[in-house]
Write a protein that holds these residues in place. Structure first.
Motif, PDB file in Angstrom:
ATOM      1  N   THR A 200       1.000  -1.251  -0.323  1.00 46.39           N
ATOM      2  CA  THR A 200      -0.238  -0.062  -0.040  1.00 46.39           C
ATOM      3  C   THR A 200       0.479   1.332  -0.186  1.00 46.39           C
ATOM      4  OG1 THR A 200      -0.016  -0.411   2.210  1.00 46.39           O
ATOM      5  CG2 THR A 200      -1.624  -1.375   1.681  1.00 46.39           C
ATOM      6  N   LYS A 201       2.645   1.121  -0.492  1.00 43.65           N
ATOM      7  CA  LYS A 201       3.422   2.164  -0.390  1.00 43.65           C
ATOM      8  C   LYS A 201       2.667   2.972  -1.685  1.00 43.65           C
ATOM      9  CE  LYS A 201       6.754   0.605   2.435  1.00 43.65           C
ATOM     10  NZ  LYS A 201       6.692   0.950   3.678  1.00 43.65           N
ATOM     11  N   SER A 202       3.153   4.242  -1.564  1.00 40.90           N
ATOM     12  CA  SER A 202       2.881   5.339  -2.710  1.00 40.90           C
ATOM     13  C   SER A 202       4.132   6.336  -2.472  1.00 40.90           C
ATOM     14  CB  SER A 202       1.400   5.670  -2.566  1.00 40.90           C
ATOM     15  OG  SER A 202       1.271   6.702  -1.218  1.00 40.90           O
ATOM     16  N   GLY A 203       4.123   6.951  -3.433  1.00 43.83           N
ATOM     17  CA  GLY A 203       5.032   8.264  -3.158  1.00 43.83           C
ATOM     18  C   GLY A 203       4.805   8.843  -4.805  1.00 43.83           C
ATOM     19  N   ILE A 204       5.448  10.272  -4.943  1.00 42.35           N
ATOM     20  CA  ILE A 204       5.086  10.993  -6.121  1.00 42.35           C
ATOM     21  C   ILE A 204       6.827  11.943  -6.664  1.00 42.35           C
ATOM     22  CG2 ILE A 204       2.746  11.761  -5.521  1.00 42.35           C
ATOM     23  CD1 ILE A 204       3.498  14.418  -4.558  1.00 42.35           C
ATOM     24  N   CYS A 205       6.980  11.865  -7.398  1.00 47.64           N
ATOM     25  CA  CYS A 205       8.008  13.007  -8.158  1.00 47.64           C
ATOM     26  C   CYS A 205       7.846  14.183  -8.719  1.00 47.64           C
ATOM     27  CB  CYS A 205       9.413  11.792  -8.115  1.00 47.64           C
ATOM     28  SG  CYS A 205      10.629  12.693  -8.989  1.00 47.64           S
TER      29      CYS A 205
END
Length: 214
Positions: A115-120
């Protein structure tokens, strides 16, 4: 210029490496029976993985971290930067911020059931890790999303690019898990079932979520 090709039979294409399709408008698939897509190792990912940056150039990401620009006129492919993204994160799609139009790459955990998420941010290469289960929309420095807590949902938002978060539990509605849409600074359009109130008030509704609306 347009082109129409009619084949009375089957077409099979075998490609050794990547197969990329870019369109300045829509890409439409129609079938009389079924459309089937299969990813042998990592499934099928839906979303925008490339964006037009001008009438003649496309920006896209290869190998999860390599940002390229492709000139459609001369076919030249230029490496712009290598993103500092954690190894356990996998590119999902590229999206423009709704306010400032900055390009943002969205990453989800590559492990099964992650369920991990991130943005760049592609302009500066800044990667921001998000809390588990937060699949956000951005409006400049304002991030927001709906969290499916079962049986209720919570509205989560941050006004400092994810440094601090606030949440508000929604107890008047049962929310359909998939968001209907996002708009402006913090508005979420959802389908919901109202179970409080009079008998006439109960039932399915299109609701608008926002942290400052009572």
């Amino acid at each position: 210029m347009s082109r129409t090709r009619i084949v009375k039979g089957k077409i099979t294409e075998v490609v050794e490496k990547d197969y990329n399709i870019f369109s300045e408008s829509n890409i439409i698939y129609n079938a009389a029976e079924m459309v089937t897509e299969k990813g042998e190792t990592k499934g099928v990912s839906y979303g925008i993985s490339a964006v037009m940056t001008s009438d003649e150039t496309v920006l896209f990401i290869e190998n999860n971290i390599n940002v390229y620009e492709l000139n459609l006129k001369d076919g030249k492919k230029t490496l712009l930067e290598n993103l500092a993204v954690p190894q356990n994160m996998e590119l999902a799609y590229i999206r423009k911020d709704e306010k400032n139009s900055k390009l943002i790459a969205y990453y989800f955990g590559s492990e099964q059931n992650s369920t991990k998420s991130g943005i760049c941010y592609l302009d500066k290469g800044q990667y921001i890790s998000l809390p588990d289960g937060y699949y956000i929309n951005t409006y400049d420095d304002f991030f927001y999303t709906l969290i499916d807590d079962k049986p209720y949902s919570s509205y989560a938002w941050s006004d400092d690019r994810g440094k601090t978060w606030k949440t508000k539990k929604i107890e008047e509605f049962f929310i359909v898990p998939t968001p209907t849409g996002y708009a402006d600074k913090g508005y979420v359009y959802k389908l919901a079932a109202l179970f409080k109130g009079s008998q006439e008030e109960k039932g399915a509704r299109l609701v608008i979520g926002h942290p400052v609306i009572k």
